[in-house]
Design a protein around this motif. Structure first.
Motif, PDB file in Angstrom:
ATOM      1  N   PRO A   1      -2.060  22.716  -6.037  1.00 24.03           N
ATOM      2  CA  PRO A   1      -3.259  21.872  -5.475  1.00 24.03           C
ATOM      3  C   PRO A   1      -2.734  21.108  -5.609  1.00 24.03           C
ATOM      4  N   ARG A   2      -3.777  20.040  -4.314  1.00 24.78           N
ATOM      5  CA  ARG A   2      -4.276  19.349  -3.713  1.00 24.78           C
ATOM      6  C   ARG A   2      -5.636  18.409  -4.694  1.00 24.78           C
ATOM      7  N   ALA A   3      -6.737  18.415  -4.575  1.00 29.96           N
ATOM      8  CA  ALA A   3      -8.361  18.005  -4.407  1.00 29.96           C
ATOM      9  C   ALA A   3      -8.645  18.989  -5.100  1.00 29.96           C
TER      10      ALA A   3
ATOM     11  N   ALA B   1     -10.915   9.916  -2.961  1.00 30.14           N
ATOM     12  CA  ALA B   1     -10.000   9.033  -4.220  1.00 30.14           C
ATOM     13  C   ALA B   1      -8.535   9.381  -4.028  1.00 30.14           C
ATOM     14  N   ASN B   2      -7.626   8.385  -4.055  1.00 33.32           N
ATOM     15  CA  ASN B   2      -6.441   8.702  -4.360  1.00 33.32           C
ATOM     16  C   ASN B   2      -6.087   7.960  -5.046  1.00 33.32           C
ATOM     17  N   PRO B   3      -6.538   7.976  -6.812  1.00 34.99           N
ATOM     18  CA  PRO B   3      -6.071   7.467  -7.137  1.00 34.99           C
ATOM     19  C   PRO B   3      -4.569   7.432  -7.507  1.00 34.99           C
ATOM     20  N   PRO B   4      -3.549   6.759  -8.592  1.00 36.00           N
ATOM     21  CA  PRO B   4      -2.785   6.317  -9.089  1.00 36.00           C
ATOM     22  C   PRO B   4      -2.770   7.558  -9.812  1.00 36.00           C
ATOM     23  N   TYR B   5      -1.744   8.553  -9.750  1.00 30.50           N
ATOM     24  CA  TYR B   5      -2.006   9.893  -9.952  1.00 30.50           C
ATOM     25  C   TYR B   5       0.019  10.015 -11.385  1.00 30.50           C
ATOM     26  N   VAL B   6       0.725   9.642 -11.198  1.00 34.23           N
ATOM     27  CA  VAL B   6       2.227  10.248 -11.315  1.00 34.23           C
ATOM     28  C   VAL B   6       2.138  10.020 -12.700  1.00 34.23           C
ATOM     29  N   GLU B   7       3.136  10.382 -13.659  1.00 31.73           N
ATOM     30  CA  GLU B   7       3.333  10.622 -14.888  1.00 31.73           C
ATOM     31  C   GLU B   7       4.558   9.012 -14.641  1.00 31.73           C
TER      32      GLU B   7
ATOM     33  N   VAL C   1       0.482  -1.130   0.004  1.00 29.51           N
ATOM     34  CA  VAL C   1       0.016   0.023  -0.139  1.00 29.51           C
ATOM     35  C   VAL C   1       1.016   1.505  -0.245  1.00 29.51           C
ATOM     36  N   LEU C   2       0.238   2.503  -0.876  1.00 31.18           N
ATOM     37  CA  LEU C   2       0.962   3.385  -0.662  1.00 31.18           C
ATOM     38  C   LEU C   2       1.085   3.884   0.796  1.00 31.18           C
ATOM     39  N   ILE C   3       1.628   4.540   1.007  1.00 38.37           N
ATOM     40  CA  ILE C   3       2.076   5.524   2.578  1.00 38.37           C
ATOM     41  C   ILE C   3       1.493   6.839   2.891  1.00 38.37           C
ATOM     42  N   PRO C   4       0.457   6.699   3.514  1.00 35.95           N
ATOM     43  CA  PRO C   4      -0.936   7.441   3.865  1.00 35.95           C
ATOM     44  C   PRO C   4       0.348   8.930   4.385  1.00 35.95           C
ATOM     45  N   ARG C   5      -0.397  10.364   3.313  1.00 34.35           N
ATOM     46  CA  ARG C   5       0.713  11.631   2.740  1.00 34.35           C
ATOM     47  C   ARG C   5      -0.121  12.470   3.976  1.00 34.35           C
ATOM     48  N   GLY C   6       0.533  13.495   4.452  1.00 32.88           N
ATOM     49  CA  GLY C   6      -0.058  14.252   5.506  1.00 32.88           C
ATOM     50  C   GLY C   6      -0.960  15.076   4.615  1.00 32.88           C
TER      51      GLY C   6
ATOM     52  N   ILE D   1     -11.026  14.434  -4.854  1.00 34.01           N
ATOM     53  CA  ILE D   1     -10.437  13.409  -5.469  1.00 34.01           C
ATOM     54  C   ILE D   1      -8.855  14.372  -5.496  1.00 34.01           C
ATOM     55  N   GLU D   2      -8.315  13.042  -5.133  1.00 33.93           N
ATOM     56  CA  GLU D   2      -6.422  13.876  -5.052  1.00 33.93           C
ATOM     57  C   GLU D   2      -5.647  14.032  -6.331  1.00 33.93           C
ATOM     58  N   ILE D   3      -5.430  15.148  -6.786  1.00 37.91           N
ATOM     59  CA  ILE D   3      -5.064  15.490  -7.880  1.00 37.91           C
ATOM     60  C   ILE D   3      -3.334  15.596  -7.273  1.00 37.91           C
TER      61      ILE D   3
ATOM     62  N   GLU E   1       1.870  -0.097  -8.578  1.00 34.48           N
ATOM     63  CA  GLU E   1       0.238   0.696  -9.372  1.00 34.48           C
ATOM     64  C   GLU E   1      -0.454   1.116  -8.422  1.00 34.48           C
ATOM     65  N   ALA E   2      -0.508   2.001  -7.293  1.00 35.87           N
ATOM     66  CA  ALA E   2      -1.018   2.860  -6.844  1.00 35.87           C
ATOM     67  C   ALA E   2      -0.098   4.212  -6.955  1.00 35.87           C
ATOM     68  N   LEU E   3       1.128   4.124  -8.137  1.00 34.92           N
ATOM     69  CA  LEU E   3       1.794   5.894  -8.336  1.00 34.92           C
ATOM     70  C   LEU E   3       1.241   5.619  -9.379  1.00 34.92           C
ATOM     71  N   PHE E   4       1.253   4.511 -10.441  1.00 31.92           N
ATOM     72  CA  PHE E   4       1.585   5.454 -11.152  1.00 31.92           C
ATOM     73  C   PHE E   4       0.513   5.358 -12.228  1.00 31.92           C
TER      74      PHE E   4
ATOM     75  N   SER F   1      13.547   6.841  -2.562  1.00 33.75           N
ATOM     76  CA  SER F   1      12.198   5.686  -1.208  1.00 33.75           C
ATOM     77  C   SER F   1      10.981   5.646  -2.205  1.00 33.75           C
ATOM     78  N   VAL F   2      10.653   6.610  -3.063  1.00 34.06           N
ATOM     79  CA  VAL F   2       9.120   6.109  -3.247  1.00 34.06           C
ATOM     80  C   VAL F   2       8.891   5.576  -4.310  1.00 34.06           C
ATOM     81  N   ARG F   3       9.867   5.880  -6.126  1.00 34.87           N
ATOM     82  CA  ARG F   3      10.171   4.389  -6.569  1.00 34.87           C
ATOM     83  C   ARG F   3      10.657   3.365  -6.655  1.00 34.87           C
TER      84      ARG F   3
HETATM   85  N1  GLN Z   1       1.235  11.673  -3.397  1.00 36.25           N
HETATM   86  C1  GLN Z   1       1.835  10.856  -4.108  1.00 36.25           C
HETATM   87  C2  GLN Z   1       3.860  11.163  -4.654  1.00 36.25           C
HETATM   88  O1  GLN Z   1       4.026  12.249  -4.359  1.00 36.25           O
HETATM   89  C3  GLN Z   1       1.041  10.050  -5.126  1.00 36.25           C
HETATM   90  C4  GLN Z   1       0.497   9.518  -4.734  1.00 36.25           C
HETATM   91  C5  GLN Z   1      -0.383   8.934  -6.180  1.00 36.25           C
HETATM   92  O2  GLN Z   1       0.025   8.630  -7.126  1.00 36.25           O
HETATM   93  N2  GLN Z   1      -1.825   9.131  -6.417  1.00 36.25           N
HETATM   94  O3  GLN Z   1       4.982   9.989  -4.637  1.00 36.25           O
END
Ligand code: GLN
Length: 288
Positions: free
Chosen positions: A272-274, A188-194, A92-97, A241-243, A210-213, A202-204
């Motif tokens: 911008p975050r949501a 929803a905090n869907p995957p949204y990274v290019e 799982v993605l680590i929940p962010r503040g 919705i998170e962006i 599948e939670a990031l990209f 530490s992230v990649r």
């Molecule tokens: N906020 C995360 C990051 O910047 C990405 C989370 C997501 O894709 N939902 O690493």
């Protein structure tokens, strides 16, 4: 203990923090948190009472993991979100503040009139789902995730903190939501990274791809979700919705194309975050 071992816990923390400084923005904090974990005590207890003690042997291996860029939350197996302690694993993605903005926005929207039914799309650890349930304990709260391992983590967290339920679903499958009904609040905090985005190791290297990209431009999940929101929302309902920080215009355009209004919310850093979305009233134009 070998002669080269640091003589005290305080010294071991200082040495560890100096080593971590090259790879972590929070080197001192990381070293303290890992030491507290190795000792099985809280960080404040560590700082107030234990700095002169003997460092435990296990600190070294925890430090090595962090030096190899593993996130502290995975080493500890937990992360706090909205004041709730949640289990996390690399599934799982680590929940962010930053994501707490979605909960604050929902709180502002619903105020004294609690949402009766809540849906969290791609719940992961269950962070948004459980935070919302903690605010509105009478609500029926359902989280979905396509990952079985994520559902297991979320179920454990949900059971510990309340009565939210978690079901394994894939929002891109046909008819996935047919038996779920409609919701007052959708999170929803869907995957949204290019796909090619530059990310910290530490992230990649550790968080679930599948939670990031979400495709080349990071918008693939929004393209699938936006057209589904109006049928999932009850009349008067809203979706938070998170962006990504640069995606507000693109996701707003997708929302408008799906007959949804979209209001921007920023995170604590002002980025911008949501987007808060609601079904636009059905106005017929051009009729006499
Ligand atoms: N906020 C995360 C990051 O910047 C990405 C989370 C997501 O894709 N939902 O690493």
């Amino acid at each position: 203990m070998p002669d080269s071992a640091p003589p005290t816990i305080g010294a071991a923390i200082r040495t560890g923090a100096a080593q971590l400084a090259a790879s972590s923005d929070t080197a001192r904090l990381d070293a303290e948190v890992l030491m507290a974990h190795a000792l099985g005590i809280t960080r404040s207890d560590l700082l107030l009472r234990h700095l002169d003690g003997q460092p435990p042997a296990s600190f070294r291996s925890l430090l090595e993991r962090r030096l190899a860029h593993e996130p502290v939350a995975y080493i500890l197996g937990s992360q706090s979100f909205y004041g709730l302690e949640l289990d996390v694993s690399p599934a799982v993605l680590i929940p962010r503040g930053d994501s707490e903005v979605l909960i604050d926005a929902a709180r502002a929207r619903f105020g004294e009139c609690p949402p009766g039914r809540i849906l969290d799309l791609g719940t992961g650890s269950g962070a948004l789902l459980i935070a919302a349930q903690s605010l509105w304990s009478e609500a029926e709260a359902i989280g979905i995730d396509r990952s079985h391992a994520a559902c297991q983590i979320a179920q454990g967290n949900a059971a510990r903190h309340g009565k939210a339920s978690v079901v394994q679903r894939d929002w891109s499958a046909p008819d996935w939501a047919d038996d779920l009904g409609q919701f007052d609040l959708i999170l929803a905090n869907p995957p949204y990274v290019e796909r090619e985005a530059e990310l910290a190791p530490s992230v990649r290297g550790f968080e679930p791809a599948e939670a990031l990209f979400a495709g080349a431009d990071g918008l693939d999940a929004y393209r699938v979700l936006m057209p589904q929101l109006s049928r999932l929302l009850m009349p008067g309902g809203a979706a938070m919705i998170e962006i990504g920080a640069t995606q507000a215009d693109a996701v707003k355009a997708l929302a408008h194309a799906a007959d949804l209004s979209a209001k921007l919310h920023r995170d604590l850093a002002g980025r911008p975050r949501a987007l808060e979305m609601a079904v636009l009233p059905n106005i017929s134009l051009g009729k006499a």
